[in-house]
Scaffold this active site. Sequence first.
Site, PDB file in Angstrom:
ATOM      1  N   ALA A  46      -1.217   1.566  -5.552  1.00  0.00           N
ATOM      2  CA  ALA A  46      -2.433   2.140  -4.979  1.00  0.00           C
ATOM      3  C   ALA A  46      -2.422   3.662  -5.094  1.00  0.00           C
ATOM      4  O   ALA A  46      -3.442   4.275  -5.406  1.00  0.00           O
ATOM      5  CB  ALA A  46      -2.582   1.714  -3.522  1.00  0.00           C
ATOM      6  N   GLU A  47      -1.268   4.275  -4.843  1.00  0.00           N
ATOM      7  CA  GLU A  47      -1.184   5.731  -4.960  1.00  0.00           C
ATOM      8  C   GLU A  47       0.191   6.174  -5.435  1.00  0.00           C
ATOM      9  O   GLU A  47       1.205   5.555  -5.116  1.00  0.00           O
ATOM     10  CB  GLU A  47      -1.460   6.413  -3.614  1.00  0.00           C
ATOM     11  CG  GLU A  47      -2.735   7.226  -3.575  1.00  0.00           C
ATOM     12  CD  GLU A  47      -3.919   6.377  -3.191  1.00  0.00           C
ATOM     13  OE1 GLU A  47      -5.055   6.797  -3.430  1.00  0.00           O
ATOM     14  OE2 GLU A  47      -3.701   5.295  -2.645  1.00  0.00           O
TER      15      GLU A  47
END
Length: 263
Positions: A46-47
């Site tokens: 996601a990040e």
Amino acid sequence: MKTLQLFQINAFASSLFKGNPAAVCVLDSWLNEQTMQDIAMENNLAETAFVVKREEDYHIRWFTPEVEVDLCGHATLAAAWVLFHRYGHEAEIIHLHSDRSGPLSVKKEDSGELTLDFPVDTLEEVGPVSAISEALGKEPLKVFRGKTDYLLIYENEQEIIEIVPNFFLLDRVDARGVIVTAPGKEVDFVSRFFAPKCGVPEDPVTGSAHTSLTPYWAKVLGKADLKARQLSKRGGSLRCRLRGERVWISGSAVPYLKGEITL
């Protein structure tokens, strides 16, 4: 040839394979933007957070597999864990700066939890957004628009569990993401977060979403200290405290791997 250390940390988790995994790279100086985006795409999390030490603080940036974002809670928590436990940061508070979100900090608590200090989001109630309702298949009680996300309020926890998004339709919504939330059975509130436009169909645990969720539920429930649960498959628990124009978001982190990137 250049090698970079990479850490993968599960944020807002008390054990492996729970919470939200984030990659962290602590750099001597910034890589070019395309290289950082390519690393985030390759990590496919996601990040990915990139951190550079400055004189008094750390500069931080966050990338999804597709775009750079304004604010990311779980990757900031992960980055702080790495700075505390792998880079020997001695003070109990790490001060960070984001060009997109301003000054941030993370405090190491005696309990072992880490506490994010983030700016509160400003919410404006808006009318129903037909594209979102169609994509989620459930009409919310209320809809708010924050700086980057929509916040949809539902009646109960079961409704949040039962949402099965049409991500093709949700990708057309002009926002970073969509937060859905309701009162919780065992916590003050529950939520889920969908961000297909950023390459993250459903985020496991979203710290930044709680800068919107906390002020809303603090007002509704009449208290500033709240317990929250994000109802993704991996799941995650958070303690949220509204402090004026700031939100304190606390959770645990668990290391998963350390590796090297060869450039």
